[in-house]
Design a protein around this motif. Structure first.
Motif, PDB file in Angstrom:
ATOM      1  N   ALA A   2      -7.620  10.510   1.109  1.00 57.03           N
ATOM      2  CA  ALA A   2      -6.243  10.066   1.314  1.00 57.03           C
ATOM      3  C   ALA A   2      -6.202   8.551   1.522  1.00 57.03           C
ATOM      4  CB  ALA A   2      -5.650  10.775   2.524  1.00 57.03           C
ATOM      5  N   THR A   3      -5.187   7.946   0.957  1.00 52.41           N
ATOM      6  CA  THR A   3      -5.034   6.504   1.172  1.00 52.41           C
ATOM      7  C   THR A   3      -4.271   6.281   2.467  1.00 52.41           C
ATOM      8  OG1 THR A   3      -3.001   6.470  -0.110  1.00 52.41           O
ATOM      9  CG2 THR A   3      -5.049   6.006  -1.293  1.00 52.41           C
ATOM     10  N   ALA A   6      -0.665   0.351   5.171  1.00 49.48           N
ATOM     11  CA  ALA A   6      -1.038  -0.916   5.818  1.00 49.48           C
ATOM     12  C   ALA A   6      -0.874  -0.800   7.334  1.00 49.48           C
ATOM     13  CB  ALA A   6      -0.199  -2.061   5.274  1.00 49.48           C
ATOM     14  N   ALA A   7       0.170  -0.118   7.775  1.00 48.35           N
ATOM     15  CA  ALA A   7       0.403   0.046   9.213  1.00 48.35           C
ATOM     16  C   ALA A   7      -0.732   0.845   9.855  1.00 48.35           C
ATOM     17  CB  ALA A   7       1.742   0.730   9.461  1.00 48.35           C
ATOM     18  N   ALA A   8      -1.203   1.870   9.160  1.00 48.62           N
ATOM     19  CA  ALA A   8      -2.305   2.675   9.695  1.00 48.62           C
ATOM     20  C   ALA A   8      -3.581   1.840   9.790  1.00 48.62           C
ATOM     21  CB  ALA A   8      -2.535   3.902   8.822  1.00 48.62           C
TER      22      ALA A   8
END
Length: 138
Positions: A2-3, A6-8
């Motif tokens: 899973a990609t 950016a926040a993660a």
């Protein structure tokens, strides 16, 4: 696989204390301690013969610092646990500032940087003049 958004990724970096991530607490702490008044205050307190200094002594020791900046910086250093503030109920009231153990460990590093700047300013200034001279001729 899973990609991640950016926040993660930022959240994961923040959790790992990556100073290159703007929102990371260590980045914020580096910004705080890189302030010129912080370095000079910690260095001055580290050199205090008695281990502490009064507010007025700090103001005299550090050229150019305003009362407002000295007060704000001392409060932030106290909040961060780098400086302790002791009030003695006399007339007039006596207030002393000293490095905490944590502040002393940082103060040693910043005093070294201060000494480096004092010892190498002429070298840096020579490079600046050469650089500026080269720009003027192009």
């Amino acid at each position: 696989m899973a990609t991640r958004t950016a926040a993660a990724r930022r959240d994961e970096a923040r959790a790992a204390y990556d100073a290159f991530v703007k929102e990371c607490p260590t980045s914020q702490l580096l910004a705080r301690i890189s302030d010129k008044w912080v370095g000079l205050i910690l260095s001055a307190l580290g050199q205090a013969e008695s281990g502490s200094m009064r507010y007025s002594d700090l103001g005299r020791k550090i050229p150019g610092v305003s009362q407002k900046m000295l007060t704000q910086t001392l409060r932030s250093l106290e909040r961060d646990g780098l400086v302790s503030r002791t009030v003695t109920p006399t007339v007039p009231v006596r207030v002393d500032y000293a490095l905490t153990e944590l502040g002393g460990s940082l103060g040693c590093l910043l005093s070294s940087v201060k000494r480096w700047a004092e010892n190498h300013f002429d070298d840096v200034n020579s490079h600046r003049e050469a650089y500026d001279g080269a720009l003027a001729t192009t």
